[in-house]
Design an enzyme around this catalytic site. Structure first.
Site, PDB file in Angstrom:
ATOM      1  N   SER A  43     -42.930  25.740  89.693  1.00 58.85           N
ATOM      2  CA  SER A  43     -44.134  26.261  90.347  1.00 58.85           C
ATOM      3  C   SER A  43     -44.376  25.719  91.747  1.00 58.85           C
ATOM      4  O   SER A  43     -45.074  26.354  92.533  1.00 58.85           O
ATOM      5  CB  SER A  43     -45.367  25.986  89.481  1.00 58.85           C
ATOM      6  N   ASP A 333     -55.120  21.872  92.418  1.00 60.48           N
ATOM      7  CA  ASP A 333     -55.505  21.974  91.005  1.00 60.48           C
ATOM      8  C   ASP A 333     -55.085  20.695  90.298  1.00 60.48           C
ATOM      9  O   ASP A 333     -54.945  19.648  90.932  1.00 60.48           O
ATOM     10  CB  ASP A 333     -54.916  23.235  90.363  1.00 60.48           C
ATOM     11  N   HIS A 336     -50.824  20.700  91.462  1.00 59.48           N
ATOM     12  CA  HIS A 336     -50.148  21.124  92.684  1.00 59.48           C
ATOM     13  C   HIS A 336     -50.877  20.677  93.941  1.00 59.48           C
ATOM     14  O   HIS A 336     -52.110  20.667  93.983  1.00 59.48           O
ATOM     15  CB  HIS A 336     -50.012  22.654  92.699  1.00 59.48           C
TER      16      HIS A 336
END
Length: 369
Positions: A43, A333, A336
Site C-alpha cells: 500500500s 492514518d 501510512h
C-alpha cells in the site's frame, strides 16, 4: 504464536501507488534516458489497484484519502501524493497508471505501470486477512504476461533492449511481518531470523525473475518502522514510543535487503541497485520531528475507523475528519505517512549522498547510469 505474538495487534492493511491521470510534468535533465518505471509492492506504493478488487478490505478510494491530491481520492493511501508520484515528478515522467484499471492499455503503458496492491507481501499468503490482494508473484506475472507483450508491440522493440531504460521500484515486506509472521499460528516455532532469511531469499528470486525479463535498474524500498505506526501502539508497552518487536523485525529485514544489493549483483550482470532506507528517514523524523517542521509523530491525522465501527484500527473512516495541519503530521492514518513525509523520503532517495539513506548511490545517479 507463543513467545512472539504481539497481543491485540490488529491486522494491518498495509503497505509504497495509484494513477488515474497523468501529471503535468516537464522533462528534467535529472531523468537521463529514463523512459518510465514499473512499480511492485504494497500500500505504500499502491496507486489504485485495490480499487478494482471487489473483495479487498484494503482500499483508499474515499475521502479523506486524496484530500490534497489533484484528482481527489484515487486509491493512494495518503492525503496527497505518494513517493512514486513524487519520483515521477523528479524524473520528468507522467504518473504511472494502475495495472488493474481497465483503461491501462495501449499508449498509456509506455511510461510504465504500477502493479502494487495494499496488504500484499512477498509471500503469497500474506494479506489474506484483508480479503483479496495481489501478491508480489502475481504482480510480476501481470507484468510478464500482460504488460510486456503489449509494450513490445507499442514501442516496436524487444524487452531486452527496451527495459534497460526503465526503473523497477519494489516496496514490500512490512506486511509479511504484520499480516503474516506475527499473526499466523503456524509461525510459532519459526525464529525471526529464519523467517527473514527465507523472506529475503524469496525476494531475491523475484528480483532475478524481473532481471531475466529485462529489468536492469532497481530501487528497493526498506520496510518502515512498523512498530512506530499509530495502529501498533495503543494499549501496548513501548520503548521510545514504538513496539520494539516489530521494529526489530523491520530492521533485520532491511539489513538483509541492503546486503542483497551487493550479493545479487554477480547473478545479475550489468544491473544497478539503490536501497532506500526509509526506515531511518522516518525513525529520525519520529525522534526529532521539530527539526523537519513536524509537530505530531505519534497520532493519525485522519479519524481512524475502529473495529467496533467495522474498521480495523488502521484506515481512515469513510468521509471522516482529517486534521487541518496535515503537513505537521508524520502519519495520515494508522499506517501510512502523509504527503509531507513522502516528499522527504522521495527527496532523500533521489538526491541524498548519505549512504545511510540511499545505498550505494541515489536514484538520480541510477537514472543517469
Amino acid at each position: 504464536m507463543a513467545g512472539k505474538a504481539i497481543s491485540g495487534l490488529p491486522f494491518l492493511c498495509i503497505s509504497i501507488l495509484a494513477l488515474l491521470s497523468p501529471c503535468s510534468c516537464y522533462p528534467l535533465e535529472n531523468g537521463g534516458d529514463t523512459k518510465g518505471m514499473f512499480v511492485f509492492g504494497s500500500s505504500l506504493v499502491d496507486n489504485g489497484n485495490n480499487n478494482f478488487l471487489p473483495n479487498s478490505l484494503a482500499k483508499a478510494n474515499y475521502l479523506p484519502y486524496g484530500i490534497d491530491f489533484p484528482y481527489g481520492p484515487s486509491g493512494r493511501f495518503t492525503n496527497g501524493k505518494n513517493m512514486i508520484d513524487l519520483l515521477c515528478e523528479k524524473l520528468g515522467l507522467p504518473f504511472v497508471p494502475a495495472f488493474a484499471d481497465p483503461s491501462t492499455r495501449g499508449s498509456k503503458i509506455i511510461h510504465g505501470v504500477n502493479y502494487a496492491s495494499g496488504a500484499s507481501g512477498i509471500l503469497d499468503d500474506t494479506g489474506s486477512l484483508a480479503g483479496e490482494v495481489i501478491s508480489l508473484n502475481q504482480q510480476i506475472k501481470n507484468f510478464e504476461e500482460v504488460t510486456l507483450p503489449e509494450l513490445e508491440g507499442e514501442v516496436g522493440k524487444r524487452s531486452g533492449e527496451l527495459l534497460k531504460n526503465y526503473l523497477f521500484v519494489v516496496g514490500t515486506g512490512g506486511n509479511d511481518y504484520s499480516l503474516n509472521y506475527f499473526l499466523n499460528p503456524s509461525n510459532a516455532n519459526v525464529s525471526l531470523e529464519l523467517f527473514t532469511a527465507n523472506l529475503t531469499n524469496s525476494l531475491s528470486g523475484q528480483l532475478e525473475k524481473l532481471y531475466k525479463l529485462g529489468g536492469r535498474k532497481f530501487v528497493l524500498m526498506s520496510v518502515n518502522p512498523i512498530g512506530c505506526y499509530p495502529v501498533a501502539k495503543p494499549n501496548r508497552p513501548t520503548h521510545n514510543g514504538c513496539i520494539q518487536a516489530l521494529n526489530r523485525a523491520a530492521h533485520l529485514f532491511n539489513a538483509h535487503l541492503k546486503s542483497l544489493v551487493v550479493s545479487v549483483k554477480p547473478l545479475m550482470p550489468a544491473s544497478d541497485f539503490v536501497f532506500v532506507n526509509s526506515y531511518k528517514i522516518i525513525r529520525d523524523l519520529i525522534r526529532n520531528p521539530v527539526s523537519k517542521g513536524f509537530k505530531d509523530a505519534s497520532n493519525a491525522c485522519c479519524e481512524v475507523a475502529s473495529i467496533s465501527e467495522g474498521g480495523n484500527g488502521s484506515l481512515c473512516k469513510k468521509d471522516g475528519r482529517a486534521c487541518e495541519d496535515r503537513n505537521g503530521h508524520v502519519f495520515f492514518d494508522g499506517l501510512h505517512p502523509t504527503e509531507a513525509v513522502n516528499v522527504l523520503i522521495a527527496t532523500k532517495a533521489f538526491d541524498s549522498n548519505l549512504k545511510t539513506e540511499a545505498y550505494p548511490i541515489n536514484i538520480k545517479q541510477l537514472a543517469m547510469h
